[in-house]
Design a protein around this motif. Structure first.
Motif, PDB file in Angstrom:
ATOM      1  N   VAL A  23      46.323  38.985  46.525  1.00  0.00           N
ATOM      2  CA  VAL A  23      45.125  39.006  47.367  1.00  0.00           C
ATOM      3  C   VAL A  23      44.051  38.170  46.686  1.00  0.00           C
ATOM      4  N   THR A  24      43.386  37.318  47.455  1.00  0.00           N
ATOM      5  CA  THR A  24      42.293  36.518  46.900  1.00  0.00           C
ATOM      6  C   THR A  24      41.252  36.269  47.980  1.00  0.00           C
ATOM      7  N   LEU A  25      40.137  35.670  47.609  1.00  0.00           N
ATOM      8  CA  LEU A  25      39.123  35.315  48.592  1.00  0.00           C
ATOM      9  C   LEU A  25      39.553  34.073  49.357  1.00  0.00           C
ATOM     10  N   GLU A  26      39.144  34.024  50.586  1.00  0.00           N
ATOM     11  CA  GLU A  26      39.427  32.828  51.384  1.00  0.00           C
ATOM     12  C   GLU A  26      38.748  31.606  50.766  1.00  0.00           C
ATOM     13  N   THR A  27      37.557  31.812  50.208  1.00  0.00           N
ATOM     14  CA  THR A  27      36.834  30.725  49.540  1.00  0.00           C
ATOM     15  C   THR A  27      36.399  31.220  48.157  1.00  0.00           C
ATOM     16  N   PRO A  28      37.290  31.098  47.149  1.00  0.00           N
ATOM     17  CA  PRO A  28      36.919  31.549  45.801  1.00  0.00           C
ATOM     18  C   PRO A  28      35.788  30.697  45.227  1.00  0.00           C
ATOM     19  N   LEU A  29      34.994  31.299  44.356  1.00  0.00           N
ATOM     20  CA  LEU A  29      33.909  30.605  43.680  1.00  0.00           C
ATOM     21  C   LEU A  29      34.194  30.612  42.187  1.00  0.00           C
ATOM     22  N   ALA A  30      34.498  29.429  41.646  1.00  0.00           N
ATOM     23  CA  ALA A  30      34.858  29.341  40.237  1.00  0.00           C
ATOM     24  C   ALA A  30      33.689  29.739  39.342  1.00  0.00           C
ATOM     25  N   PHE A  31      34.003  30.455  38.281  1.00  0.00           N
ATOM     26  CA  PHE A  31      33.030  30.845  37.249  1.00  0.00           C
ATOM     27  C   PHE A  31      31.823  31.562  37.847  1.00  0.00           C
ATOM     28  N   SER A  32      32.070  32.375  38.879  1.00  0.00           N
ATOM     29  CA  SER A  32      30.978  33.075  39.554  1.00  0.00           C
ATOM     30  C   SER A  32      31.303  34.559  39.664  1.00  0.00           C
ATOM     31  N   GLU A  33      30.243  35.363  39.741  1.00  0.00           N
ATOM     32  CA  GLU A  33      30.378  36.789  39.936  1.00  0.00           C
ATOM     33  C   GLU A  33      29.382  37.266  40.987  1.00  0.00           C
ATOM     34  N   LYS A  34      29.752  38.335  41.658  1.00  0.00           N
ATOM     35  CA  LYS A  34      28.832  39.061  42.517  1.00  0.00           C
ATOM     36  C   LYS A  34      28.906  40.527  42.125  1.00  0.00           C
ATOM     37  N   ASN A  35      27.758  41.097  41.831  1.00  0.00           N
ATOM     38  CA  ASN A  35      27.701  42.489  41.390  1.00  0.00           C
ATOM     39  C   ASN A  35      28.653  42.738  40.222  1.00  0.00           C
ATOM     40  N   ASN A  36      28.688  41.746  39.320  1.00  0.00           N
ATOM     41  CA  ASN A  36      29.479  41.800  38.099  1.00  0.00           C
ATOM     42  C   ASN A  36      30.984  41.704  38.309  1.00  0.00           C
ATOM     43  N   GLN A  37      31.445  41.454  39.512  1.00  0.00           N
ATOM     44  CA  GLN A  37      32.856  41.227  39.755  1.00  0.00           C
ATOM     45  C   GLN A  37      33.096  39.736  39.982  1.00  0.00           C
ATOM     46  N   ALA A  38      34.190  39.240  39.400  1.00  0.00           N
ATOM     47  CA  ALA A  38      34.520  37.826  39.503  1.00  0.00           C
ATOM     48  C   ALA A  38      34.841  37.452  40.939  1.00  0.00           C
ATOM     49  N   GLU A  39      34.453  36.223  41.310  1.00  0.00           N
ATOM     50  CA  GLU A  39      34.698  35.699  42.651  1.00  0.00           C
ATOM     51  C   GLU A  39      35.852  34.690  42.665  1.00  0.00           C
ATOM     52  N   ASP A  40      36.606  34.616  41.584  1.00  0.00           N
ATOM     53  CA  ASP A  40      37.680  33.618  41.527  1.00  0.00           C
ATOM     54  C   ASP A  40      38.988  34.237  41.046  1.00  0.00           C
ATOM     55  N   THR A  41      39.245  35.476  41.454  1.00  0.00           N
ATOM     56  CA  THR A  41      40.462  36.153  41.001  1.00  0.00           C
ATOM     57  C   THR A  41      41.533  36.150  42.081  1.00  0.00           C
ATOM     58  N   ILE A  42      42.769  36.263  41.625  1.00  0.00           N
ATOM     59  CA  ILE A  42      43.888  36.670  42.478  1.00  0.00           C
ATOM     60  C   ILE A  42      44.317  38.036  41.967  1.00  0.00           C
ATOM     61  N   THR A  43      44.258  39.036  42.814  1.00  0.00           N
ATOM     62  CA  THR A  43      44.643  40.389  42.423  1.00  0.00           C
ATOM     63  C   THR A  43      46.081  40.638  42.866  1.00  0.00           C
ATOM     64  N   TYR A  44      46.879  41.169  41.953  1.00  0.00           N
ATOM     65  CA  TYR A  44      48.299  41.422  42.212  1.00  0.00           C
ATOM     66  C   TYR A  44      48.577  42.916  42.161  1.00  0.00           C
ATOM     67  N   TYR A  45      49.446  43.346  43.072  1.00  0.00           N
ATOM     68  CA  TYR A  45      49.982  44.704  43.013  1.00  0.00           C
ATOM     69  C   TYR A  45      51.479  44.567  43.126  1.00  0.00           C
ATOM     70  N   ALA A  46      52.237  45.085  42.143  1.00  0.00           N
ATOM     71  CA  ALA A  46      53.647  44.722  42.028  1.00  0.00           C
ATOM     72  C   ALA A  46      54.484  45.887  41.539  1.00  0.00           C
ATOM     73  N   SER A  47      55.798  45.757  41.748  1.00  0.00           N
ATOM     74  CA  SER A  47      56.753  46.715  41.219  1.00  0.00           C
ATOM     75  C   SER A  47      58.110  46.042  41.143  1.00  0.00           C
ATOM     76  N   LEU A  48      59.001  46.602  40.330  1.00  0.00           N
ATOM     77  CA  LEU A  48      60.371  46.110  40.300  1.00  0.00           C
ATOM     78  C   LEU A  48      61.043  46.387  41.630  1.00  0.00           C
ATOM     79  N   LEU A  49      61.832  45.441  42.069  1.00  0.00           N
ATOM     80  CA  LEU A  49      62.491  45.549  43.371  1.00  0.00           C
ATOM     81  C   LEU A  49      63.663  46.520  43.294  1.00  0.00           C
ATOM     82  N   THR A  50      63.705  47.496  44.198  1.00  0.00           N
ATOM     83  CA  THR A  50      64.827  48.428  44.295  1.00  0.00           C
ATOM     84  C   THR A  50      65.183  48.625  45.762  1.00  0.00           C
TER      85      THR A  50
END
Length: 869
Positions: A155-182
């Protein structure tokens, strides 16, 4: 002492009791959507994480216990007939910078029947788009990827902002949620109601991904879910493991010593793509738990050698101290320079400052205690900035930027903390050199930068530092605490001069420090011998927590005599009797709105000559943390109002690394070796291509490669052969005695070589050089310095003239042999000749095993390639 902060049989506060039904929050207290459910016997669903608007068919689980270690938080939860253990593991990896820099956390679940009968069980978890921005109006996009090994949402922003934060959270991240496949896994990306409702009613998800993009927060939040069917459960044989993390690359933009700007990548990039690393991370869970348990144990043992509550505080502070940092590598755009390693710290809680020097000073004990080499990597960005054309002051900067992750300098460079920050930088630089034996930071700038700061202190730390204040809130001029920091730093500079084979400079700085210390005592001490808050202060009473005396103990400068410490200890004891809730930094801050500083209280505790007074100060901080009824994260500055809430927006500060002060004070020191430069080598730090520049010198490269190989050089050469051999011998002896003897509470070395040849991101997998020519005969920067010694006064630094300085706790010496690493106490007097022979055989067997690991360890590194979301 097990290393756990364990809440069994301790009443929970209302907030803690409701932990399974509350949303996790970012340190700013903004919600992070993260839910966990369990479905039992096809007809009832319980919530074990996250405060969903509960439909009538959902039930809340009951929290029965919380256990906290340096790396883990474990929730014991009852969900009807099933007991759950939920483990949040945020690894701290002293032996491997690849693993240490990978920004992912495990969440693992095990389940067991509590009624003796088997039950049909499915488990579910999801995250929301709130992880990718602090502005919920931002628009996100996402996809799902399935390989033959893992499945993950990205999951990421449609328009990431490099080296930027809003309310102390980075605006240029890709967040991953993962597990081993079973085969028992299902997934879904849809609204929260659809995903959670589908699982609750059917016990599985629909394997569909809703189309984006979409705002983070609408009437219905989009979530990214993974569920597992555990089928019939009496007790799970293996945990269900999810991984969550936020990737940013590039991570930081910074100023080099030449004044040029550079972008830097997270260190783990040298080993492969996010998918490569995420796969290896999930496959490594069982090994990661073993390494975490070992680290947790050794930290707890070393801290509890001082105080059981000190061990609890280390457990509470460890992840917070290191989570405020990013470990980076130089990135040319086509390759990574593993000799160019830097750590950047964010001033969490108080500001967005980059590498705030006074916070680094507070946290530095944690770096010394876990891997002292990391301390050098933390100092390098500040040293580079200070050596660059951007910094034109005679004193040290207070930070290298005011808007993380932009380490490009602050608009206002001049400040009134010249003594404070110059003292901090000198003390940390020498502490790093003493702990690692690596004097390359002293040499890196041809030693002139440190001399410049020391000369500034000589000119501004005389009887009354003019127009100088500390970084503490409400600080005033003429601070005795600030002045003594400057004096200690001048004395520390004498140690650097000795290492540089500059005896005249060494003697000059030492003489100045001694003269200033004499003047300081004449002005700073009250008639009863206690230390006033400021020079010639007539206020009654006038006092301050003289936390900077900790540096005198840490560096062994012994610039003040024992009588000063003894008188101060007696006075602090009287203060504690009159202030049962704790002490503020100084007498002028007493009152109904008084605040305590947890970091400085721990520093002060370790200067006390009476163990009872020391433990009382530690207990005050422990009480503050224990009675925190405000729901705020552990803070450096807290209100002395019985609630323990953060003050001055100081929650989540990495400065709580000061909880490691008891461990750091008892670590052994090494001979400082300053690498020599050839006549043809430039020493101009402003030239980044110069062979003698900080980024490219042979000494710098060697110094940085040694810690990268971690447990291979240091671990195999010394910690495995001696540390593990000793540990196995002790375990055998304990078994013969049917129980561990009193030495079980003594500090032991951590086996950093565990699974070195197979573990993901290991030095062997990176195909880095391994020196097998000889075993180390002294502690080096190649492995973390985890061995504590008996608490005893540190002796003054010997002013050697040979280009190296031997740090010893047995007295000053410039020619004596390096100290032998051993657990506290005289081992030789405890071991019989037969046991010695047995230990030798153990060591020989371990040598053969380690040699076979070496021969099979060299594998090619993963191939790096660009990746698309």
């Amino acid at each position: 002492m097990s290393g756990w902060m364990d809440t069994t049989n301790v009443p929970f506060s209302p907030t803690v009791e409701r932990a399974p039904e509350l949303w996790p929050v970012f340190w700013t207290n903004s919600v992070l959507g993260w839910a966990g459910h369990i479905r039992i016997d096809d007809n009832v669903t319980y919530i074990w994480l996250g405060d969903a608007t509960r439909p009538t068919d959902l039930n809340f689980s009951v929290l029965t216990n919380i256990q906290i270690t340096a790396t883990r938080t474990v929730l014991s939860i009852t969900s009807g007939p099933i007991d759950l253990n939920i483990t949040f593991l945020s690894p701290i990896e002293p032996a491997d910078p690849v693993k240490q820099s990978f920004p992912f956390t495990y969440i693992a679940l095990t389940a067991a029947s509590n009624d003796g009968r088997p039950h049909n069980v499915q488990v579910y978890s999801d995250i929301s788009g709130q992880w990718v921005s602090g502005d919920w109006n931002d628009v996100t996009k996402w996809n799902l990827t399935s390989t033959d090994t893992i499945l993950y949402h990205a999951v990421t922003l449609e328009t990431p902002l490099a080296f930027s934060e809003k309310n102390n959270q980075a605006e240029d991240t890709i967040t991953y949620y993962a597990s081993l496949l079973t085969q028992q896994m299902t997934y879904m990306a849809d609204t929260d109601a659809n995903c959670r409702g589908q699982f609750s009613s059917q016990g599985h998800l629909m394997n569909t991904v809703n189309e984006g993009p979409a705002p983070i927060k609408t009437g219905a939040d989009n979530v990214f879910a993974i569920s597992m069917d555990l089928r019939t459960v009496t007790a799970t044989s293996e945990p269900v493991v999810w991984a969550v993390g936020m990737v940013r690359d590039p991570a930081v933009q910074a100023v080099t010593a030449s004044g040029m700007q550079e972008t830097r990548s997270p260190y783990w990039r040298i080993a492969g793509t996010t998918q490569d690393m995420l796969t290896a991370f999930l496959q490594d869970y069982s090994n990661a738990v073993e390494r975490a348990e070992s680290l947790d144990l050794v930290l707890a043992i070393n801290a509890s050698a001082v105080s059981p509550h000190a061990a609890d505080l280390v457990s509470l502070a460890a992840r917070q101290a290191f989570a405020g940092t990013e470990l980076t590598v130089g990135d040319s755009g086509t390759s990574y320079n593993t000799s160019d390693v830097k750590i950047f710290m964010k001033d969490l809680g108080a500001s967005r400052r980059v590498n705030p020097v006074e916070v680094m000073y507070a946290a530095f004990s944690a770096f010394l205690s876990v891997n002292a080499t990391w301390g050098g990597w933390l100092l390098r960005p500040v040293l580079d900035f200070a050596a660059s054309p951007m910094w034109r002051q005679a004193y040290a900067p207070r930070d290298i930027g005011d808007s993380y992750p932009n380490a490009t300098g602050s608009p206002v460079t001049a400040h009134v903390q010249g003594v404070e920050q110059s003292g901090n930088m000198l003390i940390m630089t020498i502490a790093h050199a003493r702990a690692t034996g690596d004097g390359s930071l002293i040499r890196a700038y041809d030693y002139t930068l440190l001399k410049q700061w020391a000369d500034y202190l000589v000119n501004n730390t005389s009887s009354m530092p003019p127009n100088q204040i500390t970084a503490d809130l409400g600080s005033k001029e003429n601070s005795t605490n600030l002045a003594v920091k400057g004096i200690i730093a001048i004395a520390a500079m004498a140690q650097a001069c000795a290492a540089m084979d500059e005896p005249a400079d060494a003697q000059r700085y030492l003489s100045v420090a001694q003269a200033y210390a004499s003047t300081w005592k004449s002005l700073a001490l009250a008639s009863d011998g206690h230390i006033l808050a400021s020079y010639d202060d007539s206020t009654n009473p006038s006092w301050a927590l003289e936390y900077n005396l900790y540096a005198d103990k840490l560096l062994g400068t012994n610039i003040l005599d024992a009588a000063v410490y003894s008188s101060e200890t007696s006075f602090v004891q009287s203060l504690l009797s009159a202030n049962p809730d704790g002490l503020p930094i100084s007498s002028d801050q007493l009152g109904p709105k008084a605040n305590a500083d947890t970091a400085w209280t721990l520093f002060t505790a370790m200067t006390m000559t009476d163990s009872g007074v020391r433990d009382n100060l530690i207990d005050y901080v422990w009480n503050i943390a224990s009675r925190n009824m405000s729901g705020t994260i552990f803070s450096t500055l807290v209100a002395l109002d019985g609630k323990g809430g953060a003050e001055g927006n100081s929650a989540a500060s990495p400065g709580v690394g000061a909880m490691f002060a008891p461990i750091a004070l008892n670590l052994p020191n090494s001979r400082i070796t300053v690498p020599q430069l050839s006549n043809s080598t430039s020493t101009n730090p402003s030239n980044p291509t110069s062979p003698g520049s900080p980024d490219n010198s042979a000494s710098s490269s060697h110094s940085n490669v040694r810690p990268i190989v971690g447990g291979v050089v240091g671990g195999i050469g010394l910690l495995v052969l001696l540390g593990v051999g000793f540990f196995l011998w002790r375990r055998r002896r304990a078994a013969e005695d049917e129980k561990l003897d009193a030495a079980a509470t003594q500090p032991r070395p951590y086996n950093y070589a565990r699974e070195t040849s197979q573990a993901w991101g290991s030095p062997a997998a990176l195909n880095l050089p391994i020196d097998t020519s000889a075993e180390p005969t002294e502690p080096t920067a190649a492995y973390p310095r985890m061995m504590a010694k008996a608490a005893e006064p540190r002796q003054p630094q010997a002013l050697a003239t040979t280009g190296s300085v031997h740090m010893s706790n047995s007295g000053p010496s410039s020619n004596s042999e390096p100290p032998t690493l051993a657990p506290r106490g005289d081992i030789a007097n405890q071991v019989s000749p037969q046991e010695v022979q047995s230990l030798r055989q153990e060591v020989q067997n371990l040598r053969l095993v380690m040699q076979s690991l070496r021969e099979g360890a060299m594998e090619p590194p993963p191939t790096y390639h660009e990746e698309d979301l």
